[in-house]
Design an enzyme around this catalytic site. Structure first.
Site, PDB file in Angstrom:
ATOM      1  N   HIS A  28      45.000  62.945   9.782  1.00  0.00           N
ATOM      2  CA  HIS A  28      44.877  62.922  11.238  1.00  0.00           C
ATOM      3  C   HIS A  28      45.997  63.736  11.885  1.00  0.00           C
ATOM      4  CE1 HIS A  28      42.569  59.354  10.067  1.00  0.00           C
ATOM      5  NE2 HIS A  28      41.907  59.517  11.188  1.00  0.00           N
ATOM      6  N   ASP A  35      34.367  64.831   7.891  1.00  0.00           N
ATOM      7  CA  ASP A  35      35.205  63.909   8.649  1.00  0.00           C
ATOM      8  C   ASP A  35      35.376  64.529  10.040  1.00  0.00           C
ATOM      9  OD1 ASP A  35      36.788  61.759   9.299  1.00  0.00           O
ATOM     10  OD2 ASP A  35      38.160  61.984   7.622  1.00  0.00           O
TER      11      ASP A  35
END
Length: 554
Positions: free
Chosen positions: A202, A274
């Protein structure tokens, strides 16, 4: 339907169909928790009418979610993939449904009784799939098939089903069987394995330095087992594997997605990226280019592009230039549509529940499963009542603002408060309680007098960038024990933090660990320490709950 449009419109709708955008599970725009990533209703309705084929939802209560999913389908006028990151049960994201212990809890059970753990994992999946279907979701973005063999992993941690390939594979496959028996798609992630990294995709691009032999031995077996079980989808990982592709993250690598996953592992289902807004991708590629690169690599669906309109236009332009094959996109379209047909064909034992599903909470069997999982995974040493109270209820968590597991009436606050303990939060947002002294890190004078009940909420969490907190908890334990003030220890989440701290405890100090952080886990754990019904203290609506007893200012 396509022949109603001229070719440019057909291609535009085809490109849109391969996107999955994010929205809030709440019905109204002001209720959005993360406006940066969650589309407002006007933009969402426009994109669905343009042909966007999927939505990922977050936030809201169970009854509201059912209304929301019906609303989205009405706006689209066509079947949608409706998904959520509900790795720990639907209640992890949507209040009122079942919130189950993290998957790694079952790995500990598996070490003692493999057959029991596998049955629990199947029931875990069935509960998740059944409640998802009742609320209008048809796709669960789970299980995590990563092997958490690195305790410092800041983003996987307790989300994994195991710390070794055999355990992770067996339990993840059982979860898949449970979910898909309920007519809901499962999704194995994060391919080809995000377990052995100490960085968070992230925030940055992790590097996996291992060669192919190691990947075959550790990272790939759980995915192979999920594929053999018939998992409907596989999600990519934003990480670099130089042994396979030194230039592209796995999400954007044809060698990984087409060569390894599609051709060598024989996976024929949906490949979904993702989220492309994650910094490992967003920080290196433009939002439109990332979508095209993912499809070039072999992905079928693009999850959370930073600019959905720009991604559609870039895909259309890539087909027009010959960079992307129209046949490839049509093959992805067919995989998506077959997945939707599979949901309709494998609908479990009953039709979708009515609009009010879960409005009164989970069904009794699911409540019983949640409690069984908490109790089987709870570890304690010594028993309450915690001696010497009342005193200070010192709680550490990442962020107290909108914390889903610590509302004002949470047992971690309410049970000690009912017994007269004053609450103090360390949440990384307010003034610091730290002294700067490595041997005596807490400024004890600021806590006030009395014994200290230390409650730590620590686990791997996306965006935080560390696995168990940067705070010096071993030194805190030694400091409080030397001062004769440590009355008890409660650890929620990371087994690694628990194992480190439990080894430092005086045998007379009551302590317990639960992999879960939700209210059910708090109540059961604190009961072991003598709070609540077992300890004679029960919550009182008039008791002080979340108020800070200490101001960490000089």
């Amino acid at each position: 339907m396509a022949d109603r449009f001229d070719p440019p419109q057909v291609l535009d709708r085809l490109a849109a169909e391969l996107l999955v955008v994010r929205c809030s599970g709440h019905l109204a725009d002001p209720q959005r928790r993360y406006p940066r990533w969650e589309l407002d209703n006007a933009a969402l309705q426009r994109l669905l009418q343009r042909g966007v084929g999927g939505v990922i939802l977050l936030g809201g209560c169970a009854a509201e979610l059912r209304q929301r999913t019906r609303q989205l389908e009405a706006w689209a006028g066509a079947p949608l993939l409706l998904c959520a990151d509900v790795e720990e049960g639907v209640g992890q994201r949507f209040e009122g449904a079942s919130w189950l212990v993290p998957p790694l809890a079952l790995a500990r059970i598996h070490a003692e009784d493999p057959a029991l753990a596998i049955d629990l994992a199947r029931r875990y999946g069935a509960c998740t799939g059944r409640e998802a279907r009742q609320l209008g979701l048809n796709w669960v973005l789970a299980p995590v098939c990563d092997v958490n063999n690195n305790p410092a992993n800041p983003v996987i941690n307790v989300r994994a089903w195991g710390e070794d390939p055999a355990t992770a594979g067996a339990l993840a496959a059982a979860f898949c069987r449970g979910v898909q028996a309920e007519g809901v798609l499962a999704c194995a992630k994060h391919f080809p394995g995000h377990g052995d990294t100490a960085s968070d995709s992230h925030l940055e691009l992790p590097l996996i330095p291992h060669g192919r032999e190691r990947l075959e031995a550790v990272e790939l077996p759980p995915f192979r087992e999920a594929i053999a079980t018939g998992v409907a989808a596989v999600m990519t990982a934003h990480l670099l594997l130089p042994a396979i592709d030194a230039d592209h993250p796995a999400t954007l690598s044809r060698a990984v997605l087409t060569g390894l996953l599609r051709q060598q592992l024989g996976f024929e289902g949906l490949i979904v990226t993702d989220a492309l807004v994650m910094e490992a991708i967003a920080g290196r590629y433009g939002p439109s280019e990332a979508a095209v690169l993912a499809l070039e690599a072999g992905a079928d669906l693009v999850l959370m592009p930073e600019d959905a309109d720009g991604a559609i236009e870039a895909i259309v332009a890539a087909v027009a230039s010959g960079r992307l094959s129209l046949e490839q996109l049509r093959a992805s379209q067919q995989r998506r549509r077959r997945a939707l047909e599979r949901c309709s064909a494998d609908g479990g034992d009953s039709a979708p529940a009515p609009l009010g599903a879960l409005s009164n909470g989970p069904a009794p069997p699911d409540q019983a499963l949640a409690l069984e999982l908490v109790r089987r995974s709870l570890v304690s040493r010594g028993r309450g009542p915690v001696p010497g109270g009342p005193g200070v209820n010192l709680i550490r968590l990442d962020n107290s603002l909108a914390c889903p597991f610590l509302p004002a009436g949470a047992p971690a606050l309410a049970l000690p408060a009912a017994a007269g303990w004053r609450t103090c939060l360390i949440d990384g947002q307010g003034p610091s309680p730290w002294s700067g002294d490595g041997e005596a890190p807490l400024v004890l004078e600021r806590l006030g007098d009395g014994p200290v009940l230390l409650q730590l909420f620590v686990r791997g969490n996306p965006f935080r960038g560390r696995a168990d907190g940067a705070d010096p908890w071993p030194a805190v334990i030694r400091q409080l024990q030397a001062a004769g003030r440590l009355a008890g220890l409660a650890v929620y989440g990371s087994p690694y933090a628990w194992e480190t701290l439990a080894a430092l405890l005086d045998p007379r100090v009551p302590a317990a660990w639960s992999p879960g952080q939700m209210a059910l886990a708090q109540g059961e754990l604190l009961g072991r320490l003598g709070f609540g019904p077992q300890g004679g203290a029960t919550p009182d609506d008039d008791a002080p709950r979340a108020a800070l007893a200490v101001d960490f200012t000089d």
